[in-house]
Design a protein around this motif. Structure first.
Motif, mmCIF file in Angstrom:
data_model
loop_
_atom_site.group_PDB
_atom_site.id
_atom_site.type_symbol
_atom_site.label_atom_id
_atom_site.label_comp_id
_atom_site.label_asym_id
_atom_site.label_seq_id
_atom_site.Cartn_x
_atom_site.Cartn_y
_atom_site.Cartn_z
ATOM 1 N N HIS A 13 -67.631 38.684 53.525
ATOM 2 C CA HIS A 13 -67.658 37.261 53.217
ATOM 3 C C HIS A 13 -67.071 36.952 51.850
ATOM 4 O O HIS A 13 -67.004 35.789 51.464
ATOM 5 C CB HIS A 13 -69.100 36.731 53.288
ATOM 6 N N ARG A 14 -66.680 37.976 51.113
ATOM 7 C CA ARG A 14 -66.120 37.751 49.781
ATOM 8 C C ARG A 14 -64.695 37.242 49.882
ATOM 9 O O ARG A 14 -63.941 37.642 50.753
ATOM 10 C CB ARG A 14 -66.117 39.066 48.998
ATOM 11 N N GLY A 15 -64.325 36.414 48.921
ATOM 12 C CA GLY A 15 -62.958 35.909 48.873
ATOM 13 C C GLY A 15 -62.035 36.943 48.254
ATOM 14 O O GLY A 15 -62.475 37.917 47.638
ATOM 15 N N VAL A 16 -60.748 36.718 48.399
ATOM 16 C CA VAL A 16 -59.741 37.654 47.882
ATOM 17 C C VAL A 16 -59.841 37.765 46.364
ATOM 18 O O VAL A 16 -59.810 38.875 45.816
ATOM 19 C CB VAL A 16 -58.321 37.191 48.285
ATOM 20 N N GLU A 17 -59.986 36.632 45.694
ATOM 21 C CA GLU A 17 -60.078 36.647 44.224
ATOM 22 C C GLU A 17 -61.291 37.432 43.757
ATOM 23 O O GLU A 17 -61.217 38.193 42.792
ATOM 24 C CB GLU A 17 -60.152 35.214 43.689
ATOM 25 N N GLU A 18 -62.415 37.235 44.427
ATOM 26 C CA GLU A 18 -63.639 37.936 44.041
ATOM 27 C C GLU A 18 -63.483 39.440 44.231
ATOM 28 O O GLU A 18 -63.895 40.231 43.390
ATOM 29 C CB GLU A 18 -64.817 37.417 44.867
ATOM 30 N N ARG A 19 -62.853 39.840 45.356
ATOM 31 C CA ARG A 19 -62.631 41.266 45.594
ATOM 32 C C ARG A 19 -61.702 41.872 44.546
ATOM 33 O O ARG A 19 -61.943 42.972 44.054
ATOM 34 C CB ARG A 19 -62.061 41.488 46.998
ATOM 35 N N ASP A 21 -61.310 40.777 41.518
ATOM 36 C CA ASP A 21 -62.063 40.812 40.265
ATOM 37 C C ASP A 21 -62.977 42.033 40.220
ATOM 38 O O ASP A 21 -63.051 42.734 39.202
ATOM 39 C CB ASP A 21 -62.873 39.527 40.111
ATOM 40 N N ILE A 22 -63.665 42.303 41.323
ATOM 41 C CA ILE A 22 -64.547 43.474 41.391
ATOM 42 C C ILE A 22 -63.739 44.747 41.217
ATOM 43 O O ILE A 22 -64.134 45.659 40.484
ATOM 44 C CB ILE A 22 -65.328 43.489 42.730
ATOM 45 N N ARG A 23 -62.577 44.807 41.872
ATOM 46 C CA ARG A 23 -61.709 45.975 41.762
ATOM 47 C C ARG A 23 -61.250 46.191 40.313
ATOM 48 O O ARG A 23 -61.281 47.305 39.801
ATOM 49 C CB ARG A 23 -60.506 45.787 42.691
ATOM 50 N N ARG A 24 -60.859 45.089 39.657
ATOM 51 C CA ARG A 24 -60.418 45.196 38.257
ATOM 52 C C ARG A 24 -61.538 45.688 37.349
ATOM 53 O O ARG A 24 -61.307 46.533 36.485
ATOM 54 C CB ARG A 24 -59.920 43.835 37.769
ATOM 55 N N THR A 25 -62.742 45.164 37.543
ATOM 56 C CA THR A 25 -63.848 45.592 36.693
ATOM 57 C C THR A 25 -64.193 47.051 36.941
ATOM 58 O O THR A 25 -64.494 47.784 36.000
ATOM 59 C CB THR A 25 -65.101 44.718 36.893
ATOM 60 N N ASN A 26 -64.116 47.490 38.212
ATOM 61 C CA ASN A 26 -64.390 48.893 38.513
ATOM 62 C C ASN A 26 -63.363 49.804 37.866
ATOM 63 O O ASN A 26 -63.713 50.845 37.305
ATOM 64 C CB ASN A 26 -64.396 49.134 40.030
#
Length: 53
Positions: A13-19, A21-26
């Protein structure tokens, strides 16, 4: 990512931007870990016990 919404995982259910962002922070978090590990062993003489500071 075990939290579920109905039948689907939360990640679906996550949006592309949120995914992204999570990838960048990881990636950033992993880079920090690697940098500290490299700094720990930098300039160390081979086959010598590590110097605990």
């Amino acid at each position: 990512m075990t939290k579920r919404i109905g039948n689907k995982h939360e990640a679906q259910h996550r949006g592309v931007e949120e995914r992204l962002d999570i990838r960048r922070t990881n990636i950033a978090r992993e880079a920090v870990k690697q940098a500290t590990a490299r700094a720990k062993y930098r300039n160390q003489v081979k086959n010598q016990p590590s110097i605990s500071a």
